[in-house]
Design a protein around this motif. Structure first.
Motif, PDB file in Angstrom:
ATOM      1  N   THR A  92       0.851  -1.182   0.000  1.00  0.00           N
ATOM      2  CA  THR A  92       0.000   0.000   0.000  1.00  0.00           C
ATOM      3  C   THR A  92       0.890   1.237   0.000  1.00  0.00           C
ATOM      4  OG1 THR A  92      -0.158  -0.142   2.409  1.00  0.00           O
ATOM      5  CG2 THR A  92      -1.957  -1.098   1.132  1.00  0.00           C
ATOM      6  N   ARG A  93       0.474   2.207  -0.777  1.00  0.00           N
ATOM      7  CA  ARG A  93       1.304   3.385  -0.968  1.00  0.00           C
ATOM      8  C   ARG A  93       1.262   4.312   0.245  1.00  0.00           C
ATOM      9  NH1 ARG A  93      -0.254   6.781  -6.130  1.00  0.00           N
ATOM     10  NH2 ARG A  93       0.095   4.696  -7.035  1.00  0.00           N
ATOM     11  N   MET A  94       0.051   4.498   0.810  1.00  0.00           N
ATOM     12  CA  MET A  94      -0.119   5.463   1.892  1.00  0.00           C
ATOM     13  C   MET A  94      -0.203   4.784   3.261  1.00  0.00           C
ATOM     14  SD  MET A  94      -2.938   7.538  -0.366  1.00  0.00           S
ATOM     15  CE  MET A  94      -3.488   8.667   0.892  1.00  0.00           C
ATOM     16  N   HIS A  95      -0.165   3.471   3.257  1.00  0.00           N
ATOM     17  CA  HIS A  95      -0.131   2.678   4.494  1.00  0.00           C
ATOM     18  C   HIS A  95      -1.307   2.999   5.421  1.00  0.00           C
ATOM     19  CE1 HIS A  95       3.823   1.562   3.069  1.00  0.00           C
ATOM     20  NE2 HIS A  95       4.234   2.813   3.142  1.00  0.00           N
ATOM     21  N   ARG A  96      -2.497   3.186   4.840  1.00  0.00           N
ATOM     22  CA  ARG A  96      -3.684   3.421   5.651  1.00  0.00           C
ATOM     23  C   ARG A  96      -4.112   2.094   6.288  1.00  0.00           C
ATOM     24  NH1 ARG A  96      -4.823   6.895   7.962  1.00  0.00           N
ATOM     25  NH2 ARG A  96      -7.075   6.845   7.732  1.00  0.00           N
ATOM     26  N   PRO A  97      -4.166   2.028   7.614  1.00  0.00           N
ATOM     27  CA  PRO A  97      -4.462   0.745   8.266  1.00  0.00           C
ATOM     28  C   PRO A  97      -5.892   0.267   8.058  1.00  0.00           C
ATOM     29  CG  PRO A  97      -4.365   2.527   9.884  1.00  0.00           C
ATOM     30  CD  PRO A  97      -3.911   3.112   8.583  1.00  0.00           C
ATOM     31  N   VAL A  98      -6.774   1.120   7.549  1.00  0.00           N
ATOM     32  CA  VAL A  98      -8.161   0.681   7.339  1.00  0.00           C
ATOM     33  C   VAL A  98      -8.279  -0.261   6.148  1.00  0.00           C
ATOM     34  CG1 VAL A  98      -9.164   2.710   8.429  1.00  0.00           C
ATOM     35  CG2 VAL A  98      -8.640   2.759   5.977  1.00  0.00           C
ATOM     36  N   PHE A  99      -7.260  -0.257   5.265  1.00  0.00           N
ATOM     37  CA  PHE A  99      -7.237  -1.177   4.129  1.00  0.00           C
ATOM     38  C   PHE A  99      -6.175  -2.252   4.385  1.00  0.00           C
ATOM     39  CE2 PHE A  99      -8.540   2.890   2.154  1.00  0.00           C
ATOM     40  CZ  PHE A  99      -9.765   2.494   1.628  1.00  0.00           C
ATOM     41  N   THR A 100      -6.557  -3.491   4.300  1.00  0.00           N
ATOM     42  CA  THR A 100      -5.599  -4.578   4.489  1.00  0.00           C
ATOM     43  C   THR A 100      -5.812  -5.645   3.429  1.00  0.00           C
ATOM     44  OG1 THR A 100      -7.088  -5.661   6.074  1.00  0.00           O
ATOM     45  CG2 THR A 100      -5.377  -4.234   6.986  1.00  0.00           C
ATOM     46  N   PHE A 101      -4.697  -6.334   3.098  1.00  0.00           N
ATOM     47  CA  PHE A 101      -4.746  -7.450   2.155  1.00  0.00           C
ATOM     48  C   PHE A 101      -3.488  -8.283   2.368  1.00  0.00           C
ATOM     49  CE2 PHE A 101      -1.818  -4.725   0.116  1.00  0.00           C
ATOM     50  CZ  PHE A 101      -1.088  -5.476  -0.808  1.00  0.00           C
ATOM     51  N   THR A 102      -3.448  -9.449   1.796  1.00  0.00           N
ATOM     52  CA  THR A 102      -2.286 -10.328   1.888  1.00  0.00           C
ATOM     53  C   THR A 102      -1.507 -10.251   0.582  1.00  0.00           C
ATOM     54  OG1 THR A 102      -3.451 -11.829   3.379  1.00  0.00           O
ATOM     55  CG2 THR A 102      -1.481 -12.679   2.255  1.00  0.00           C
ATOM     56  N   PRO A 103      -0.279  -9.691   0.616  1.00  0.00           N
ATOM     57  CA  PRO A 103       0.471  -9.515  -0.634  1.00  0.00           C
ATOM     58  C   PRO A 103       1.051 -10.832  -1.144  1.00  0.00           C
ATOM     59  CG  PRO A 103       1.783  -8.772   1.223  1.00  0.00           C
ATOM     60  CD  PRO A 103       0.443  -9.147   1.782  1.00  0.00           C
ATOM     61  N   PHE A 104       1.520 -10.786  -2.389  1.00  0.00           N
ATOM     62  CA  PHE A 104       2.145 -11.944  -3.035  1.00  0.00           C
ATOM     63  C   PHE A 104       3.375 -11.465  -3.784  1.00  0.00           C
ATOM     64  CE2 PHE A 104       2.664 -13.976  -7.210  1.00  0.00           C
ATOM     65  CZ  PHE A 104       3.024 -15.252  -6.820  1.00  0.00           C
ATOM     66  N   THR A 105       4.465 -12.203  -3.651  1.00  0.00           N
ATOM     67  CA  THR A 105       5.633 -12.009  -4.489  1.00  0.00           C
ATOM     68  C   THR A 105       6.056 -13.363  -5.010  1.00  0.00           C
ATOM     69  OG1 THR A 105       7.108 -12.180  -2.560  1.00  0.00           O
ATOM     70  CG2 THR A 105       6.443  -9.964  -3.243  1.00  0.00           C
ATOM     71  N   GLY A 106       6.582 -13.369  -6.217  1.00  0.00           N
ATOM     72  CA  GLY A 106       6.991 -14.627  -6.824  1.00  0.00           C
ATOM     73  C   GLY A 106       6.598 -14.658  -8.279  1.00  0.00           C
ATOM     74  N   PHE A 152      -7.166 -11.521  -4.928  1.00  0.00           N
ATOM     75  CA  PHE A 152      -6.729 -10.897  -3.682  1.00  0.00           C
ATOM     76  C   PHE A 152      -7.940 -10.270  -2.986  1.00  0.00           C
ATOM     77  CE2 PHE A 152      -3.109 -11.085  -6.427  1.00  0.00           C
ATOM     78  CZ  PHE A 152      -2.059 -11.445  -5.587  1.00  0.00           C
ATOM     79  N   ASP A 153      -8.091 -10.597  -1.720  1.00  0.00           N
ATOM     80  CA  ASP A 153      -9.173 -10.063  -0.904  1.00  0.00           C
ATOM     81  C   ASP A 153      -8.676  -8.808  -0.194  1.00  0.00           C
ATOM     82  OD1 ASP A 153     -11.893 -10.648   0.555  1.00  0.00           O
ATOM     83  OD2 ASP A 153     -10.457 -10.152   2.129  1.00  0.00           O
ATOM     84  N   VAL A 154      -9.414  -7.714  -0.356  1.00  0.00           N
ATOM     85  CA  VAL A 154      -9.074  -6.456   0.298  1.00  0.00           C
ATOM     86  C   VAL A 154     -10.154  -6.164   1.327  1.00  0.00           C
ATOM     87  CG1 VAL A 154      -8.546  -4.009  -0.003  1.00  0.00           C
ATOM     88  CG2 VAL A 154      -7.994  -5.635  -1.819  1.00  0.00           C
ATOM     89  N   ARG A 155      -9.748  -5.861   2.533  1.00  0.00           N
ATOM     90  CA  ARG A 155     -10.683  -5.571   3.618  1.00  0.00           C
ATOM     91  C   ARG A 155     -10.645  -4.090   3.940  1.00  0.00           C
ATOM     92  NH1 ARG A 155      -9.688  -7.116   9.844  1.00  0.00           N
ATOM     93  NH2 ARG A 155      -8.241  -5.404   9.491  1.00  0.00           N
ATOM     94  N   PHE A 156     -11.835  -3.538   4.102  1.00  0.00           N
ATOM     95  CA  PHE A 156     -11.967  -2.139   4.514  1.00  0.00           C
ATOM     96  C   PHE A 156     -12.700  -2.124   5.839  1.00  0.00           C
ATOM     97  CE2 PHE A 156     -14.571   1.918   4.040  1.00  0.00           C
ATOM     98  CZ  PHE A 156     -13.569   2.721   4.558  1.00  0.00           C
ATOM     99  N   ALA A 157     -12.059  -1.585   6.872  1.00  0.00           N
ATOM    100  CA  ALA A 157     -12.643  -1.523   8.219  1.00  0.00           C
ATOM    101  C   ALA A 157     -12.531  -0.091   8.721  1.00  0.00           C
ATOM    102  CB  ALA A 157     -11.934  -2.487   9.160  1.00  0.00           C
ATOM    103  N   PRO A 158     -13.498   0.761   8.394  1.00  0.00           N
ATOM    104  CA  PRO A 158     -13.395   2.173   8.791  1.00  0.00           C
ATOM    105  C   PRO A 158     -13.538   2.342  10.293  1.00  0.00           C
ATOM    106  CG  PRO A 158     -15.545   1.728   7.847  1.00  0.00           C
ATOM    107  CD  PRO A 158     -14.733   0.479   7.656  1.00  0.00           C
ATOM    108  N   VAL A 159     -12.861   3.345  10.792  1.00  0.00           N
ATOM    109  CA  VAL A 159     -12.930   3.655  12.224  1.00  0.00           C
ATOM    110  C   VAL A 159     -13.529   5.032  12.466  1.00  0.00           C
ATOM    111  CG1 VAL A 159     -11.000   2.154  12.806  1.00  0.00           C
ATOM    112  CG2 VAL A 159     -10.554   4.538  12.180  1.00  0.00           C
TER     113      VAL A 159
END
Length: 972
Positions: free
Chosen positions: A275-289, A299-306
């Motif tokens: 993530t470019r801005m490292h906002r903790p409300v957006f999370t996902f599991t990255p992949f390299t390879g 890829f599942d992206v989760r949004f959990a607003p506070v």
């Protein structure tokens, strides 16, 4: 050493001493080698073998000619310049073999000489003409899909599987996006191999084709190796590149997905995903390879607003793609979406007669915040089983349900049985479909039972018709009627409505079903409003109809007549509304002033009341004698008396006749509603002194992360104060989680994962759930019980309280907590307002019904504003005020003072008196214990303070409920 083969010519001469001598007299032709073997020679290739002719004699040897079959075709003889050889000399003949066809060679080379013994020297010539073959592997080159500007190389293996060398000529035809190295004439050793690197460098989109050409010999056929490739814009494709979560309720989570596909035919290396801005409300599991050709990853992206603010970030996907080395996925979202909450959690219709439609209200609340999208109900379904006897009485097309954040809407759900139920009754599930992303479907169990109703004998409609008289243009009025059931059997009324064909100026609120018990009545109103439908002056007619379902659908009707005419008389007010009054509180009068607004005098005719919904309910108390002439601008008064005889809505038209209004008089509607008879029953419970049950309802949403530790640190105050004062205390904890939370949120302890639904915490009984002063290590247990976790997001403090203190929990999972002789204190602890379905007054009434007046108290440690940021908890504050409880701020750093105030209120000595809810009239009060009325000497009534106390020795035992009956004072 050469072996010379030829003819040796000898001459025998006599020599001296009687001995013979041999003397050479001619040239002798000798050849080496004795045979020429060319071996395997490729077609079109040339192999040279050399033959030496030697003169082995003393005389000169003449070479007169050379020949071989096929000379000039596949053989060529190239002698040197010596055609006459002296003794010992040698001549070389070059023989060139260039086979033209595949064949085994067996020929004879002849050399013509002057050797007399053998003038023709024959040399066997052998060999094999073979067709060279170079095998290309692979037989075709398919480069597949290659990103523009990215060269891709494929090796082409050329293999000579013969034991002779081959010189292959390599070329290329077709699309110039292909190239190779080496090219031209390329030698391949016997049984040898070489690699040719073929490159596809696409410079445009689309299909490209070509051929690698090989000619393994000059007369061989050309061999082609097809080449194919497709130029694509980029190898890595991400879909979608923008994910907009829209509005999501704070502390809920929503999931969206994107796919990353390698659409090329070659592996792509994913080097990073961040993530470019490292906002903790957006999370996902990255992949390299390595992403293999044709491989797609989701890829599942989760949004959990506070918070209720817009959020934005990017997922940057870096790869070895030359075309798109970094692909961004734009993430958008906002806290504050629709959040559905439904009350009650089940619908029990009870017994409904066949032919009737039972209805129950279902309160749907949008527990989300505003502004934000409304909660929209998109469908109602009935399942398990799918049946038509249950259903929502709401047409979502004609009446869509859109509920703004923080508000509720009541939807009627119907049960209309068609046959008598068995012992199990009728059951089904109502499925409510909405735009709540986390709970798109909510299921509500429904139950009911049906019985057959006897035949309804008759219904009496009063008045039998509604004559609205006339109103000035643009004005209208309302009249009421009553439906009376004069028999002992219940009557099922269906489809009360304005009949088809009626003028549209008449309206009523339709009633699909209503049961009128024996000797009871039902009152309703009809409106005449020509302005609403754009009608002008004129006469209008219609009919109100209804049907008796348990009387063979017998139809009843009330004719409707009205007029819209402009006259001279004007009424002020134009509608006499007596409002509401309690029975036995006397009568009242209202006066209307009539004015002549015309420039000429008018003749005023009769003044009278028309047909009333209850005869004698209204009478004219004062009016001038008619007829009389009323001058221009002059006025007079008419007084109407309300006799307050019949409960319910009552109406009558007041008619005033004038010149020009002989058919339809001017009408002034008269309306009054008589409420109940003023009787009050106050319920109380005699509590045992110093005995308290205390229920803590703790918010288990994520925003409580910094508040639950404060609660833990202060909860001991309750036990400390109870010990100091000698209070027999029960303390139990439950959470604000009533419905199942979204499945992807954090896990909560206690065995119910945040869905306690009123059950005491911990549900798994890993610790004592009812904490008393005698509980081992009570302080630690209570502190641990307050740590309920942070996994839920729909806060329902008041509903959780009601469930915890109601059946089936009080005799089931919470058995032993609630004691009849103990007073009750409830403590709500949370930083978000309650989202339960019922109004706060409903819950205060529940506590009053449970523990009697003054037997319970609700306290709140909540957002009180202005130093908090979560939003004022208006509902919980209102509930606390209705029960006389304390209110403290959840934003205080220390909850100890709040719990001291709660303990002081809960553990205070019980008063020796009981305050009544209303002031009684002069007839006094009656006290009942266990259904038996106490003598007046057993209690005292303090009228000045409106409270009751028991005489010494007359108080009922602790835990006993008693009632005080009286009639409230009029005007109270």
């Amino acid at each position: 050493m050469r072996r010379w083969v030829g003819v040796l010519a000898l001459a025998y001469l006599s020599v001296g001493c009687g001995r013979d001598r041999v003397v050479q007299s001619d040239g002798i032709a000798l050849a080496a080698p004795a045979a020429l073997d060319f071996g395997r020679v490729g077609l079109g290739a040339t192999v040279v073998r050399k033959l030496e002719i030697h003169n082995g004699g003393r005389a000169p040897l003449s070479l007169d000619g050379f020949s071989i079959p096929g000379s000039g075709v596949d053989f060529e003889l190239l002698p040197d310049s010596r055609t006459r050889l002296r003794e010992g000399q040698t001549s070389t003949l070059s023989v060139r073999f260039t086979p033209k066809e595949e064949a085994v060679l067996s020929r004879m080379l002849e050399v013509q000489t002057n050797d007399p013994r053998r003038p023709t020297l024959q040399i066997p010539v052998t060999g094999v003409g073979v067709r060279p073959r170079v095998v290309a592997t692979p037989a075709s080159l398919d480069f597949g899909k290659v990103e523009l500007g990215s060269p891709f190389t494929m090796p082409l293996l050329l293999e000579n599987d013969f034991d002779i060398p081959v010189e292959v000529v390599l070329g290329q035809r077709g699309d110039p996006q292909f190239s190779m190295s080496p090219s031209g004439s390329v030698p391949i050793a016997a049984n040898g191999k070489i690699n040719v690197n073929v490159v596809f460098l696409p410079t445009r989109l689309g299909v490209a084709g070509g051929q690698v050409t090989m000619v393994p010999c000059p007369i061989c056929d050309e061999v082609e190796v097809p080449m194919a490739g497709i130029g694509i814009d980029q190898a890595l494709v991400v879909t979608p590149t923008t994910i907009d979560f829209d509005y999501i309720p704070v502390e809920r989570q929503s999931h969206r997905s994107f796919t990353m596909s390698n659409v090329s035919s070659h592996p792509v290396q994913i080097t990073s995903m961040n993530t470019r801005m490292h906002r903790p409300v957006f999370t996902f599991t990255p992949f390299t390879g390595t992403l293999q050709p044709g491989e797609t990853r989701t890829f599942d992206v989760r949004f959990a607003p506070v918070q209720n603010d817009p959020e934005e970030d990017f997922i940057d996907i870096a790869s070895d793609s030359r075309r798109s080395p970094v692909i961004p996925v734009h993430l958008l979202g906002r806290g504050g979406g629709p959040k559905i909450q439904v009350t009650p959690r089940a619908l029990a219709f009870g017994s409904v007669p066949i032919g009737a439609r039972g209805q129950l209200p279902l309160i749907v609340t949008n527990a989300g915040t505003d502004p934000g999208p409304a909660l929209r109900i998109t469908a109602f379904r009935v399942e398990n089983p799918a049946t038509t006897i249950f259903g929502a009485d709401r047409d979502l097309v004609a009446q869509p349900v859109a509920i703004p954040g923080g508000t509720s809407e009541t939807i009627l759900i119907g049960y209309e049985p068609t046959q008598v139920s068995d012992d199990a009754g009728d059951h089904a599930e109502l499925v409510i479909v909405s735009n709540d992303d986390s709970f798109p479907e909510v299921r509500i169990p429904m139950s009911g039972s049906a019985f057959g109703a006897p035949t309804c004998r008759s219904l009496v409609l009063t008045p039998p018709f509604l004559d609205f008289g006339s109103f000035d243009e643009g004005w209208g009025g309302v009249l009421s009627f009553q439906i009376f059931n004069p028999g002992p059997e219940l009557c099922i009324m269906r489809d009360l409505r304005i009949a088809a064909g009626s003028d549209p100026v008449f309206t009523t609120r339709p009633v699909s079903s209503f049961v009128i018990p024996g000797y009871q009545w039902f009152g309703w109103m009809v409106a005449f409003d020509p302005h609403a439908v754009g009608a002008g002056t004129g006469y209008f007619r219609g009919e109100l109809e209804l049907f008796a379902a348990n009387a063979a659908q017998r139809r009843y009707a009330i004719p409707l007549v009205a007029g819209s005419l402009n006259g001279c008389l004007r009424a002020t007010p134009n509608f006499l509304d007596f409002g509401t009054a309690a029975n036995n509180c006397g009568t009242s009068d209202r006066t209307v002033r009539i004015t002549n607004t015309c420039p000429v005098e008018v003749n005023v005719g009769p003044i009278l009341l028309g047909a009333q919904s209850s005869e004698g309910e209204f009478t004219i108390a004062q009016q001038p004698t008619t007829p009389f002439l009323l001058g221009s601008g002059a006025s007079f008064d008419v007084a109407v008396h309300w006799n307050t005889l019949v409960r319910g809505i009552n109406s009558a038209p007041l008619y005033l006749y004038e010149d020009g209004r002989t058919d339809l008089p001017l009408t002034i509607p008269v309306l009054g509603e008589l409420l109940d008879d003023g009787r009050v029953i106050d319920r109380f419970v005699q509590h045992r002194p110093l005995t308290t049950d205390m229920l803590l309802v703790v918010d288990n949403s994520g925003s409580m992360v910094d508040k639950q530790p404060r609660l833990r640190s202060a909860a001991h105050v309750l036990l400390d104060e109870a010990a100091r004062l000698g209070v027999d205390l029960h303390v139990g904890v439950t959470t604000t989680g009533v419905s199942v939370s979204p499945g992807d949120v954090a896990v909560c302890p206690g065995g119910a994962n945040g869905n306690e639904a009123g059950r005491l915490f911990p549900v798994d009984e890993s610790r004592p759930r009812i904490v008393t002063r005698n509980t081992p290590n009570a302080r630690q247990v209570l502190e641990d019980n307050t740590q309920v976790g942070l996994c839920h997001e729909l806060v329902q403090d008041l509903e959780a309280m009601r469930l915890a203190l109601s059946e089936p929990l009080t005799s089931g999972a919470n058995r032993g907590f609630l004691r009849p002789e103990a007073n009750l204190s409830v403590v709500l602890v949370g930083d978000e307002d309650d989202h339960s379905g019922y109004p706060p007054a409903t819950y205060s009434d529940f506590l009053r019904g449970l523990k009697g007046i003054g037997g319970s108290m609700l306290n709140a440690i909540v957002d009180t504003g202005p130093n908090c940021s979560d939003g004022v908890a208006f509902r919980m504050i209102e509930a606390a005020h209705l029960t006389g409880g304390t209110v403290s701020s959840i934003c205080d750093r220390d909850f100890t003072p709040a719990f001291r105030r709660i303990a002081d209120a809960a553990f205070a000595p019980l008063p020796s008196f009981f305050r009544l809810s209303e002031p009684p009239d002069n007839l006094g009060i009656h006290v009942f214990v266990g259904g038996n009325e106490l003598p007046a000497s057993a209690f005292r009534f303090d009228r000045a303070n409106n409270q009751v106390s028991f005489a010494p020795g007359a108080a009922p035992p602790p835990g006993t409920s008693f009632e005080v009956h009286y009639t409230k004072r009029c005007g109270s």
